[in-house]
Design a protein around this motif. Structure first.
Motif, PDB file in Angstrom:
ATOM      1  N   MET A   1      19.799 103.051  51.059  1.00 28.20           N
ATOM      2  CA  MET A   1      20.258 102.696  52.403  1.00 28.20           C
ATOM      3  C   MET A   1      20.155 101.174  52.556  1.00 28.20           C
ATOM      4  SD  MET A   1      18.847 104.047  56.109  1.00 28.20           S
ATOM      5  CE  MET A   1      19.391 105.712  55.834  1.00 28.20           C
ATOM      6  N   THR A   2      21.197 100.545  53.058  1.00 28.52           N
ATOM      7  CA  THR A   2      21.193  99.105  53.262  1.00 28.52           C
ATOM      8  C   THR A   2      20.422  98.760  54.525  1.00 28.52           C
ATOM      9  OG1 THR A   2      23.181  99.080  54.622  1.00 28.52           O
ATOM     10  CG2 THR A   2      23.495  98.950  52.212  1.00 28.52           C
ATOM     11  N   HIS A   3      20.006  97.492  54.612  1.00 30.90           N
ATOM     12  CA  HIS A   3      19.331  97.042  55.828  1.00 30.90           C
ATOM     13  C   HIS A   3      20.233  97.217  57.049  1.00 30.90           C
ATOM     14  CE1 HIS A   3      15.693  95.603  54.028  1.00 30.90           C
ATOM     15  NE2 HIS A   3      16.324  94.753  53.239  1.00 30.90           N
ATOM     16  N   GLU A   4      21.520  96.935  56.875  1.00 29.66           N
ATOM     17  CA  GLU A   4      22.453  97.086  57.994  1.00 29.66           C
ATOM     18  C   GLU A   4      22.504  98.526  58.482  1.00 29.66           C
ATOM     19  OE1 GLU A   4      23.066  95.377  55.238  1.00 29.66           O
ATOM     20  OE2 GLU A   4      23.555  93.347  55.907  1.00 29.66           O
ATOM     21  N   SER A   5      22.524  99.476  57.569  1.00 28.85           N
ATOM     22  CA  SER A   5      22.565 100.872  57.992  1.00 28.85           C
ATOM     23  C   SER A   5      21.232 101.311  58.599  1.00 28.85           C
ATOM     24  CB  SER A   5      22.979 101.791  56.839  1.00 28.85           C
ATOM     25  OG  SER A   5      22.062 101.724  55.777  1.00 28.85           O
ATOM     26  N   GLU A   6      20.114 100.750  58.128  1.00 32.39           N
ATOM     27  CA  GLU A   6      18.817 101.043  58.735  1.00 32.39           C
ATOM     28  C   GLU A   6      18.791 100.560  60.184  1.00 32.39           C
ATOM     29  OE1 GLU A   6      15.786  99.185  56.402  1.00 32.39           O
ATOM     30  OE2 GLU A   6      16.143 100.465  54.663  1.00 32.39           O
ATOM     31  N   VAL A   7      19.280  99.353  60.413  1.00 35.77           N
ATOM     32  CA  VAL A   7      19.299  98.789  61.771  1.00 35.77           C
ATOM     33  C   VAL A   7      20.247  99.592  62.656  1.00 35.77           C
ATOM     34  CG1 VAL A   7      19.982  96.770  63.130  1.00 35.77           C
ATOM     35  CG2 VAL A   7      18.582  96.488  61.064  1.00 35.77           C
ATOM     36  N   THR A   8      21.402  99.943  62.141  1.00 38.86           N
ATOM     37  CA  THR A   8      22.351 100.754  62.915  1.00 38.86           C
ATOM     38  C   THR A   8      21.718 102.090  63.296  1.00 38.86           C
ATOM     39  OG1 THR A   8      24.232  99.684  61.856  1.00 38.86           O
ATOM     40  CG2 THR A   8      24.633 101.835  62.868  1.00 38.86           C
ATOM     41  N   ARG A   9      21.030 102.699  62.355  1.00 42.98           N
ATOM     42  CA  ARG A   9      20.347 103.963  62.627  1.00 42.98           C
ATOM     43  C   ARG A   9      19.249 103.775  63.686  1.00 42.98           C
ATOM     44  NH1 ARG A   9      16.915 105.697  58.414  1.00 42.98           N
ATOM     45  NH2 ARG A   9      15.394 106.718  59.657  1.00 42.98           N
ATOM     46  N   HIS A  10      18.512 102.671  63.585  1.00 42.49           N
ATOM     47  CA  HIS A  10      17.459 102.376  64.562  1.00 42.49           C
ATOM     48  C   HIS A  10      18.048 102.243  65.965  1.00 42.49           C
ATOM     49  CE1 HIS A  10      13.446 100.905  65.696  1.00 42.49           C
ATOM     50  NE2 HIS A  10      14.098 100.077  66.492  1.00 42.49           N
ATOM     51  N   LEU A  11      19.143 101.510  66.083  1.00 40.34           N
ATOM     52  CA  LEU A  11      19.777 101.343  67.396  1.00 40.34           C
ATOM     53  C   LEU A  11      20.346 102.661  67.904  1.00 40.34           C
ATOM     54  CD1 LEU A  11      21.463  97.866  66.866  1.00 40.34           C
ATOM     55  CD2 LEU A  11      19.380  98.394  68.175  1.00 40.34           C
ATOM     56  N   GLY A  12      20.766 103.530  67.008  1.00 38.54           N
ATOM     57  CA  GLY A  12      21.230 104.855  67.409  1.00 38.54           C
ATOM     58  C   GLY A  12      20.130 105.691  68.045  1.00 38.54           C
ATOM     59  N   LYS A  13      18.884 105.385  67.713  1.00 34.25           N
ATOM     60  CA  LYS A  13      17.762 106.107  68.316  1.00 34.25           C
ATOM     61  C   LYS A  13      17.638 105.807  69.811  1.00 34.25           C
ATOM     62  CE  LYS A  13      15.054 106.368  64.066  1.00 34.25           C
ATOM     63  NZ  LYS A  13      13.813 105.921  63.395  1.00 34.25           N
ATOM     64  N   ILE A  14      18.198 104.683  70.255  1.00 33.82           N
ATOM     65  CA  ILE A  14      18.231 104.409  71.703  1.00 33.82           C
ATOM     66  C   ILE A  14      19.039 105.504  72.384  1.00 33.82           C
ATOM     67  CG2 ILE A  14      19.067 102.840  73.500  1.00 33.82           C
ATOM     68  CD1 ILE A  14      18.605 100.533  71.513  1.00 33.82           C
ATOM     69  N   ILE A  15      20.171 105.846  71.801  1.00 39.74           N
ATOM     70  CA  ILE A  15      21.028 106.889  72.367  1.00 39.74           C
ATOM     71  C   ILE A  15      20.261 108.199  72.463  1.00 39.74           C
ATOM     72  CG2 ILE A  15      23.132 108.243  71.998  1.00 39.74           C
ATOM     73  CD1 ILE A  15      24.229 105.704  70.510  1.00 39.74           C
ATOM     74  N   ASP A  16      19.579 108.566  71.374  1.00 40.56           N
ATOM     75  CA  ASP A  16      18.806 109.814  71.367  1.00 40.56           C
ATOM     76  C   ASP A  16      17.714 109.795  72.430  1.00 40.56           C
ATOM     77  OD1 ASP A  16      20.365 110.554  69.173  1.00 40.56           O
ATOM     78  OD2 ASP A  16      18.851 109.916  67.716  1.00 40.56           O
ATOM     79  N   GLY A  17      16.994 108.691  72.529  1.00 42.90           N
ATOM     80  CA  GLY A  17      15.903 108.581  73.506  1.00 42.90           C
ATOM     81  C   GLY A  17      16.389 108.644  74.937  1.00 42.90           C
ATOM     82  N   LEU A  18      17.528 108.018  75.202  1.00 39.87           N
ATOM     83  CA  LEU A  18      18.070 108.047  76.564  1.00 39.87           C
ATOM     84  C   LEU A  18      18.580 109.432  76.919  1.00 39.87           C
ATOM     85  CD1 LEU A  18      19.898 104.617  76.724  1.00 39.87           C
ATOM     86  CD2 LEU A  18      17.743 105.265  77.821  1.00 39.87           C
ATOM     87  N   ARG A  19      19.296 110.050  76.015  1.00 33.94           N
ATOM     88  CA  ARG A  19      19.813 111.395  76.296  1.00 33.94           C
ATOM     89  C   ARG A  19      18.682 112.389  76.520  1.00 33.94           C
ATOM     90  NH1 ARG A  19      24.798 111.524  71.891  1.00 33.94           N
ATOM     91  NH2 ARG A  19      26.212 110.231  73.144  1.00 33.94           N
ATOM     92  N   ALA A  20      17.548 112.194  75.826  1.00 30.33           N
ATOM     93  CA  ALA A  20      16.391 113.081  75.980  1.00 30.33           C
ATOM     94  C   ALA A  20      15.490 112.639  77.143  1.00 30.33           C
ATOM     95  CB  ALA A  20      15.587 113.110  74.690  1.00 30.33           C
ATOM     96  N   LYS A  21      15.796 111.479  77.732  1.00 28.87           N
ATOM     97  CA  LYS A  21      14.957 110.897  78.788  1.00 28.87           C
ATOM     98  C   LYS A  21      13.509 110.799  78.310  1.00 28.87           C
ATOM     99  CE  LYS A  21      16.176 111.929  83.126  1.00 28.87           C
ATOM    100  NZ  LYS A  21      16.558 112.687  84.344  1.00 28.87           N
ATOM    101  N   ASP A  22      13.349 110.250  77.102  1.00 26.72           N
ATOM    102  CA  ASP A  22      12.064 110.222  76.410  1.00 26.72           C
ATOM    103  C   ASP A  22      11.560 108.779  76.290  1.00 26.72           C
ATOM    104  OD1 ASP A  22       9.917 110.381  74.651  1.00 26.72           O
ATOM    105  OD2 ASP A  22      10.915 111.806  73.310  1.00 26.72           O
TER     106      ASP A  22
END
Length: 141
Positions: A1-22
Protein backbone atom coordinates in the motif's frame (compact mmCIF):
# COMPACT_ATOMS: atom_id res chain seq x y z
CA UNK A 1 0.00 0.00 0.00
CA UNK A 2 1.39 3.42 -0.93
CA UNK A 3 1.53 6.32 1.49
CA UNK A 4 -1.02 8.13 -0.68
CA UNK A 5 -3.48 5.25 -0.41
CA UNK A 6 -2.89 5.02 3.36
CA UNK A 7 -3.72 8.72 3.74
CA UNK A 8 -6.77 8.41 1.47
CA UNK A 9 -7.97 5.47 3.56
CA UNK A 10 -7.37 7.46 6.77
CA UNK A 11 -9.44 10.38 5.48
CA UNK A 12 -12.16 7.93 4.47
CA UNK A 13 -12.47 7.02 8.14
CA UNK A 14 -13.90 10.52 8.70
CA UNK A 15 -16.85 9.47 6.56
CA UNK A 16 -17.31 6.27 8.58
CA UNK A 17 -17.07 8.11 11.91
CA UNK A 18 -19.56 10.77 10.88
CA UNK A 19 -22.08 8.31 9.49
CA UNK A 20 -21.83 6.31 12.74
CA UNK A 21 -21.92 9.53 14.84
CA UNK A 22 -18.90 8.11 16.65
CA UNK A 23 -16.81 10.80 18.36
CA UNK A 24 -14.37 8.21 19.76
CA UNK A 25 -13.60 6.91 16.26
CA UNK A 26 -13.13 10.47 15.01
CA UNK A 27 -10.80 11.30 17.94
CA UNK A 28 -8.37 8.64 16.75
CA UNK A 29 -7.99 10.38 13.38
CA UNK A 30 -6.70 13.69 14.73
CA UNK A 31 -3.51 14.73 16.50
CA UNK A 32 -4.13 15.93 20.07
CA UNK A 33 -2.95 19.41 19.03
CA UNK A 34 -4.84 19.59 15.72
CA UNK A 35 -5.59 23.10 14.46
CA UNK A 36 -8.84 23.35 12.53
CA UNK A 37 -10.00 26.28 10.42
CA UNK A 38 -13.63 25.27 10.22
CA UNK A 39 -16.58 27.10 8.67
CA UNK A 40 -17.94 28.01 12.11
CA UNK A 41 -16.44 30.75 14.30
CA UNK A 42 -13.96 31.30 15.81
CA UNK A 43 -11.21 31.61 13.23
CA UNK A 44 -9.47 28.54 14.60
CA UNK A 45 -10.28 25.57 16.79
CA UNK A 46 -7.21 24.28 18.64
CA UNK A 47 -6.97 20.76 19.99
CA UNK A 48 -8.87 17.57 19.33
CA UNK A 49 -11.55 18.40 21.92
CA UNK A 50 -12.37 21.65 20.10
CA UNK A 51 -12.54 19.77 16.79
CA UNK A 52 -14.82 17.11 18.26
CA UNK A 53 -17.05 19.80 19.77
CA UNK A 54 -17.81 20.93 16.20
CA UNK A 55 -18.64 17.39 15.13
CA UNK A 56 -20.84 16.99 18.23
CA UNK A 57 -22.83 20.04 17.05
CA UNK A 58 -23.42 18.28 13.74
CA UNK A 59 -24.59 15.16 15.57
CA UNK A 60 -27.01 17.25 17.65
CA UNK A 61 -28.55 18.81 14.54
CA UNK A 62 -28.97 15.68 12.43
CA UNK A 63 -30.68 12.40 13.25
CA UNK A 64 -28.70 10.80 10.43
CA UNK A 65 -25.40 12.22 9.14
CA UNK A 66 -23.74 11.72 5.79
CA UNK A 67 -20.44 13.07 4.51
CA UNK A 68 -19.01 13.10 1.02
CA UNK A 69 -15.45 13.81 0.00
CA UNK A 70 -14.95 14.39 -3.74
CA UNK A 71 -12.00 14.97 -5.99
CA UNK A 72 -9.50 14.20 -3.24
CA UNK A 73 -5.88 14.67 -4.28
CA UNK A 74 -3.14 13.53 -1.89
CA UNK A 75 0.59 14.29 -1.93
CA UNK A 76 3.01 12.67 0.52
CA UNK A 77 6.63 13.56 1.26
CA UNK A 78 8.96 13.08 4.22
CA UNK A 79 6.32 11.99 6.74
CA UNK A 80 3.84 14.74 5.87
CA UNK A 81 0.80 14.53 3.63
CA UNK A 82 -1.49 17.14 2.13
CA UNK A 83 -4.93 16.34 0.79
CA UNK A 84 -7.44 18.64 -0.82
CA UNK A 85 -10.86 18.21 -2.34
CA UNK A 86 -14.48 19.07 -1.69
CA UNK A 87 -16.54 17.97 1.30
CA UNK A 88 -20.23 18.08 2.11
CA UNK A 89 -22.06 17.27 5.32
CA UNK A 90 -25.69 16.36 4.77
CA UNK A 91 -28.28 14.35 6.60
CA UNK A 92 -31.75 14.03 7.97
CA UNK A 93 -33.19 16.37 10.58
CA UNK A 94 -35.45 15.21 13.41
CA UNK A 95 -38.84 14.58 11.84
CA UNK A 96 -37.27 13.15 8.68
CA UNK A 97 -36.54 16.30 6.67
CA UNK A 98 -33.50 15.75 4.42
CA UNK A 99 -30.83 18.48 4.20
CA UNK A 100 -28.43 18.42 1.26
CA UNK A 101 -25.85 20.65 2.91
CA UNK A 102 -23.31 22.72 1.03
CA UNK A 103 -20.03 21.90 -0.63
CA UNK A 104 -16.92 23.32 0.99
CA UNK A 105 -13.31 23.36 -0.03
CA UNK A 106 -11.52 20.90 2.22
CA UNK A 107 -7.80 20.76 2.98
CA UNK A 108 -6.05 18.28 5.27
CA UNK A 109 -2.47 18.11 6.53
CA UNK A 110 -1.38 14.84 8.11
CA UNK A 111 1.72 13.69 9.94
CA UNK A 112 3.00 10.13 9.97
CA UNK A 113 3.50 8.70 13.46
CA UNK A 114 4.55 5.30 14.79
CA UNK A 115 0.81 4.51 15.04
CA UNK A 116 -0.05 5.69 11.52
CA UNK A 117 -1.28 8.96 10.08
CA UNK A 118 -2.98 11.72 12.11
CA UNK A 119 -4.60 14.94 10.94
CA UNK A 120 -2.67 17.92 12.29
CA UNK A 121 -4.56 20.61 10.38
CA UNK A 122 -7.77 20.87 8.42
CA UNK A 123 -9.62 23.68 6.78
CA UNK A 124 -13.14 23.95 5.40
CA UNK A 125 -14.02 27.11 3.52
CA UNK A 126 -16.46 28.63 1.08
CA UNK A 127 -15.67 31.25 -1.55
CA UNK A 128 -17.18 34.67 -1.03
CA UNK A 129 -18.63 37.35 -3.23
CA UNK A 130 -16.32 40.37 -2.99
CA UNK A 131 -19.14 42.84 -3.76
CA UNK A 132 -21.41 41.64 -0.94
CA UNK A 133 -18.91 40.06 1.46
CA UNK A 134 -21.21 37.04 1.72
CA UNK A 135 -20.23 33.41 1.38
CA UNK A 136 -21.27 31.61 -1.78
CA UNK A 137 -22.74 28.31 -0.65
CA UNK A 138 -24.58 27.04 -3.72
CA UNK A 139 -21.56 25.91 -5.77
CA UNK A 140 -20.99 22.26 -6.68
CA UNK A 141 -17.85 20.44 -7.75
Amino acid sequence: MTHESEVTRHLGKIIDGLRAKDLDALRELYAPDVVSFDVEPPLQHVGVDAKLKNWAKVFAIFDEVDYELRDLAVTVSAGLAVGHGFGRVSGTLPGGKPVEGMWVRATFVLRETDDGWVIVHDQASVPFDIATGKGVTDLEP
